[in-house]
Scaffold this motif. Structure first.
Motif, mmCIF file in Angstrom:
data_model
loop_
_atom_site.group_PDB
_atom_site.id
_atom_site.type_symbol
_atom_site.label_atom_id
_atom_site.label_comp_id
_atom_site.label_asym_id
_atom_site.label_seq_id
_atom_site.Cartn_x
_atom_site.Cartn_y
_atom_site.Cartn_z
ATOM 1 N N SER A 91 33.137 -35.367 -4.295
ATOM 2 C CA SER A 91 32.332 -34.268 -3.753
ATOM 3 C C SER A 91 30.834 -34.541 -3.853
ATOM 4 O O SER A 91 30.066 -34.156 -2.965
ATOM 5 N N ASP A 111 24.107 -24.499 2.688
ATOM 6 C CA ASP A 111 25.135 -24.817 1.688
ATOM 7 C C ASP A 111 26.534 -24.412 2.134
ATOM 8 O O ASP A 111 27.494 -25.146 1.907
ATOM 9 N N GLU A 115 29.827 -27.338 2.681
ATOM 10 C CA GLU A 115 31.185 -27.336 2.133
ATOM 11 C C GLU A 115 32.232 -27.620 3.198
ATOM 12 O O GLU A 115 33.290 -28.157 2.891
ATOM 13 N N ASP A 118 33.604 -32.334 5.818
ATOM 14 C CA ASP A 118 34.398 -33.206 4.960
ATOM 15 C C ASP A 118 34.884 -34.456 5.684
ATOM 16 O O ASP A 118 35.651 -35.243 5.136
#
Length: 134
Positions: A91, A111, A115, A118
């Motif tokens: 991460s 932010d 997340e 990915d």
């Protein structure tokens, strides 16, 4: 860029409200805005519509950023590679890559969106749809 700066300076000088395009369009339709101002307003909205980056260009740049990341083996990088599953990144590495995307494309990724990024595909989709990406 110079054209946009000149347009902004002219609009500021003429005091034509740019922040309210719906009201300005209604005034233009009613004929209360001069012809030159209508042209400026219409070209501003055209410029806004075309401000998103080409998805192919974004994909090439994203792949390049990922390939240049120190912990990534460049041969494993594909347009569909997942950061953790395919490239073996954790991460913290993903956060560093997103920061590299911010630097490459010249805008800050919130932010809550960080997340969700990915994989290379999710990064390309987000960046290509963002109006501030350069």
């Amino acid at each position: 860029m110079a054209m946009a700066a000149a347009r902004r300076a002219l609009l500021t000088h003429l005091r034509i409200p740019v922040a309210r395009p719906a009201a300005a369009a209604a005034a233009a339709a009613a004929g209360t805005v001069p012809v030159a101002a209508r042209r400026l307003l219409s070209s501003t909205t055209e410029e806004t519509k075309g401000s998103f980056l080409d998805k192919g260009e974004v994909a090439d740049r994203v792949v390049s950023v990922v390939k240049n990341f120190q912990k990534v083996e460049p041969a494993k990088v594909t347009p569909t590679a997942h950061f953790q599953k395919d490239l073996g990144l954790d991460s913290l590495d993903t956060v560093e890559i997103v920061m590299a995307f911010e630097e490459e494309f010249g805008f800050e990724i919130p932010d809550n969106e960080t997340e969700k990024i990915d994989s290379i595909k999710s990064a390309v989709d987000f960046i290509a749809s963002h109006p501030q990406a350069k």
